[in-house]
Scaffold this active site. Structure first.
Site, short mmCIF file in Angstrom:
data_model
loop_
_atom_site.label_atom_id
_atom_site.label_comp_id
_atom_site.label_asym_id
_atom_site.label_seq_id
_atom_site.Cartn_x
_atom_site.Cartn_y
_atom_site.Cartn_z
N ASP A 36 0.83 -1.21 0.00
CA ASP A 36 0.00 0.00 0.00
C ASP A 36 0.86 1.26 0.00
O ASP A 36 0.48 2.27 -0.58
CB ASP A 36 -0.92 -0.02 1.23
CG ASP A 36 -1.85 -1.22 1.17
OD1 ASP A 36 -2.56 -1.37 0.17
OD2 ASP A 36 -1.81 -2.04 2.09
N GLU A 59 0.55 -12.71 4.73
CA GLU A 59 1.54 -12.04 3.88
C GLU A 59 2.86 -11.86 4.63
O GLU A 59 3.94 -12.03 4.06
CB GLU A 59 1.01 -10.68 3.42
CG GLU A 59 -0.07 -10.80 2.36
CD GLU A 59 -0.66 -9.46 1.94
OE1 GLU A 59 -1.11 -9.36 0.81
OE2 GLU A 59 -0.67 -8.52 2.76
C1 5RP Z 1 -3.28 -7.11 0.76
C2 5RP Z 1 -2.07 -6.29 0.50
C3 5RP Z 1 -1.86 -5.79 -0.88
O1 5RP Z 1 -0.64 -6.24 -1.36
C4 5RP Z 1 -1.88 -4.28 -0.83
O2 5RP Z 1 -3.11 -3.86 -0.25
C5 5RP Z 1 -1.74 -3.68 -2.23
O3 5RP Z 1 -2.84 -4.02 -3.00
P1 5RP Z 1 -3.05 -3.48 -4.47
O4 5RP Z 1 -1.93 -4.00 -5.31
O5 5RP Z 1 -4.41 -4.00 -4.86
O6 5RP Z 1 -3.04 -1.96 -4.39
O7 5RP Z 1 -1.26 -6.01 1.35
O8 5RP Z 1 -3.43 -7.39 2.11
#
Ligand code: 5RP
Length: 234
Positions: A93, A112
């Protein structure tokens, strides 16, 4: 100029081309940038350009994507994996200049982090909008919490200077329930934080399962730009 979806595909494919090799034990991430990497690995397997990939998924979303592409699925505890991966590819994010990340926008931060920290190499794929100077100011840091501890954890986070919001579900009344039946508190800070210190301090609060600051496994960061270029930050 590329749109967001195209940039995500570009950066995901670029990381796979650079890092994924036949025979690898792979951690596969969650979200709209990680999933195109899963699809591309599936394509390469179907074309016979990759073989013998053993994948450990980080969420139901990733499980389903792997099932669609016939990517063989394991857990970290499978005998074939033995608790350690060669490489994990995931989105983020926010990414700061030290390659510290905030993750968990998709609510999958717990697995993760387990998967990332159990990998020899770690790659983050993002579009340029995710690159920031300081974590936690724009995008909140998620904290996964045992439901019984919601309010005491909220108070303890507020004592650390955070503004706290319980994550609400979409198309279901009430809060988000994670894949491990916990709640998520999204926290924001009014001033720059020390992510490395805070990652440890938040996890010392009783009832916290994990938080979305990732500072203890240094990733190589692939940043996709709208002009079609991909920058690699070691
Ligand atoms: C999910 C995550 C994602 O990797 C993070 O939110 C980024 O997502 P996106 O590529 O859809 O922006 O940590 O828990």
């Amino acid at each position: 100029m590329m749109d967001h979806k195209e940039i995500k595909q570009l950066v995901a494919r670029s990381a796979v081309d650079a890092l994924v090799r036949s025979g690898m034990k792979l951690g596969l991430g969650t979200g709209s940038t990680a999933i195109p990497a899963v699809h591309y690995i599936g394509e390469l397997l179907q074309q016979g350009k990759l073989h013998n990939i053993l994948a450990v998924p980080t969420s139901f979303q990733t499980v389903i994507a792997c099932e669609q592409w016939g990517i063989p699925l394991y857990t970290l505890n499978s005998r074939e994996i033995g608790g350690e991966l060669d490489l994990t590819i995931d989105g983020a994010d926010e990414v700061d200049p030290r390659n510290y990340c905030t993750k968990g926008g998709g609510g999958a931060l717990l697995v993760e982090k387990i998967v990332a920290y159990a990998s020899k190499s770690y790659a983050i794929v993002v579009d340029e909008s995710k690159v920031v100077q300081n974590l936690g100011l724009k995008f909140p840091v998620p904290v996964e919490v045992i439901p019984e501890a919601r309010l005491p954890v909220q108070r303890a986070l507020e004592a650390l200077g955070a503004e706290v919001q319980l994550r609400e579900a979409v198309r279901k009344a009430g809060p988000v329930i994670t894949e491990h039946a916990n709640l998520i508190l999204d926290i924001r800070f009014p001033a720059p934080i020390d992510p490395a210190e805070l990652e440890g301090r938040i996890n010392e609060i009783p009832g916290v399962v994990e938080n979305g600051l990732f500072t203890r496994k240094h990733p190589v960061v692939f940043i996709g730009h709208a002009d079609g270029s991909v920058e690699t930050r070691p």
